[in-house]
Design a protein around this motif. Sequence first.
Motif, PDB file in Angstrom:
ATOM      1  N   GLU A  47       2.985 -22.397  -7.785  1.00 31.96           N
ATOM      2  CA  GLU A  47       4.229 -22.977  -8.180  1.00 31.96           C
ATOM      3  C   GLU A  47       4.933 -22.074  -9.224  1.00 31.96           C
ATOM      4  N   LEU A  48       4.176 -21.348  -9.922  1.00 30.02           N
ATOM      5  CA  LEU A  48       4.855 -20.420 -10.682  1.00 30.02           C
ATOM      6  C   LEU A  48       5.685 -19.315  -9.922  1.00 30.02           C
ATOM      7  N   THR A  49       5.368 -18.924  -8.506  1.00 27.54           N
ATOM      8  CA  THR A  49       6.236 -18.110  -8.010  1.00 27.54           C
ATOM      9  C   THR A  49       7.403 -18.867  -7.367  1.00 27.54           C
ATOM     10  N   GLY A  50       7.489 -20.171  -7.500  1.00 29.43           N
ATOM     11  CA  GLY A  50       8.405 -20.789  -6.583  1.00 29.43           C
ATOM     12  C   GLY A  50       8.211 -20.832  -5.118  1.00 29.43           C
ATOM     13  N   LEU A  51       7.203 -20.446  -4.627  1.00 29.82           N
ATOM     14  CA  LEU A  51       6.801 -20.405  -3.115  1.00 29.82           C
ATOM     15  C   LEU A  51       5.362 -21.207  -2.933  1.00 29.82           C
ATOM     16  N   GLU A  52       5.325 -22.260  -3.687  1.00 32.76           N
ATOM     17  CA  GLU A  52       4.028 -23.132  -3.408  1.00 32.76           C
ATOM     18  C   GLU A  52       4.108 -23.510  -2.137  1.00 32.76           C
ATOM     19  N   GLY A  53       2.638 -23.522  -1.478  1.00 33.25           N
ATOM     20  CA  GLY A  53       2.483 -24.025  -0.162  1.00 33.25           C
ATOM     21  C   GLY A  53       2.833 -22.847   0.918  1.00 33.25           C
ATOM     22  N   THR A  54       2.702 -21.591   0.579  1.00 35.99           N
ATOM     23  CA  THR A  54       3.154 -20.686   1.277  1.00 35.99           C
ATOM     24  C   THR A  54       1.923 -19.413   1.415  1.00 35.99           C
ATOM     25  N   LEU A  55       1.376 -18.893   2.257  1.00 38.91           N
ATOM     26  CA  LEU A  55       0.546 -18.207   2.460  1.00 38.91           C
ATOM     27  C   LEU A  55       1.316 -16.742   2.647  1.00 38.91           C
ATOM     28  N   THR A  56       0.838 -15.723   1.860  1.00 41.37           N
ATOM     29  CA  THR A  56       1.451 -14.484   1.828  1.00 41.37           C
ATOM     30  C   THR A  56       0.421 -13.397   2.332  1.00 41.37           C
ATOM     31  N   THR A  57       0.802 -12.860   3.228  1.00 40.21           N
ATOM     32  CA  THR A  57      -0.077 -11.671   3.689  1.00 40.21           C
ATOM     33  C   THR A  57       0.639 -10.161   3.845  1.00 40.21           C
ATOM     34  N   ILE A  58       0.019  -9.264   3.252  1.00 39.72           N
ATOM     35  CA  ILE A  58       0.721  -8.067   3.010  1.00 39.72           C
ATOM     36  C   ILE A  58      -0.395  -7.065   3.809  1.00 39.72           C
ATOM     37  N   GLN A  59       0.083  -6.468   5.058  1.00 41.40           N
ATOM     38  CA  GLN A  59      -0.583  -5.255   5.882  1.00 41.40           C
ATOM     39  C   GLN A  59      -0.331  -4.302   5.759  1.00 41.40           C
ATOM     40  N   VAL A  60      -1.294  -3.178   5.467  1.00 38.24           N
ATOM     41  CA  VAL A  60      -1.203  -1.914   5.207  1.00 38.24           C
ATOM     42  C   VAL A  60      -1.831  -0.853   6.381  1.00 38.24           C
ATOM     43  N   GLU A  61      -1.017  -0.146   7.108  1.00 32.81           N
ATOM     44  CA  GLU A  61      -1.698   0.544   7.993  1.00 32.81           C
ATOM     45  C   GLU A  61      -1.157   1.885   8.246  1.00 32.81           C
ATOM     46  N   GLY A  62      -1.786   2.893   7.550  1.00 29.39           N
ATOM     47  CA  GLY A  62      -1.210   4.259   7.520  1.00 29.39           C
ATOM     48  C   GLY A  62      -0.051   4.122   6.182  1.00 29.39           C
ATOM     49  N   GLU A  63       1.215   4.622   6.659  1.00 32.09           N
ATOM     50  CA  GLU A  63       2.481   4.744   5.765  1.00 32.09           C
ATOM     51  C   GLU A  63       3.048   3.277   5.906  1.00 32.09           C
TER      52      GLU A  63
END
Length: 74
Positions: A47-63
């Motif tokens: 709720e603090l980010t205003g995006l409650e109910g959302t899964l955030t995924t960050i993928q890092v592959e090389g650059e």
Amino acid sequence: MDKSVIISIKGKQSYENVEDETIELVTEGLLAKEGEGAYTLSYQESELTGLEGTLTTIQVEGEQVTLMRVGEFN
């Protein structure tokens, strides 16, 4: 292999003629190694980010870094 981690994200917004705004989020998440030099970091927004109910995924592959959101806010 998934590993539970504590994630700290600091963001800064800058606008012309307005003081910079810095926001920091600390939350629990999962870190997974996807291959040689490839990682995925995921966490549930709050709720603090205003995006409650959302899964955030960050993928890092090389650059390359990809941010994906699934749920209430895609």
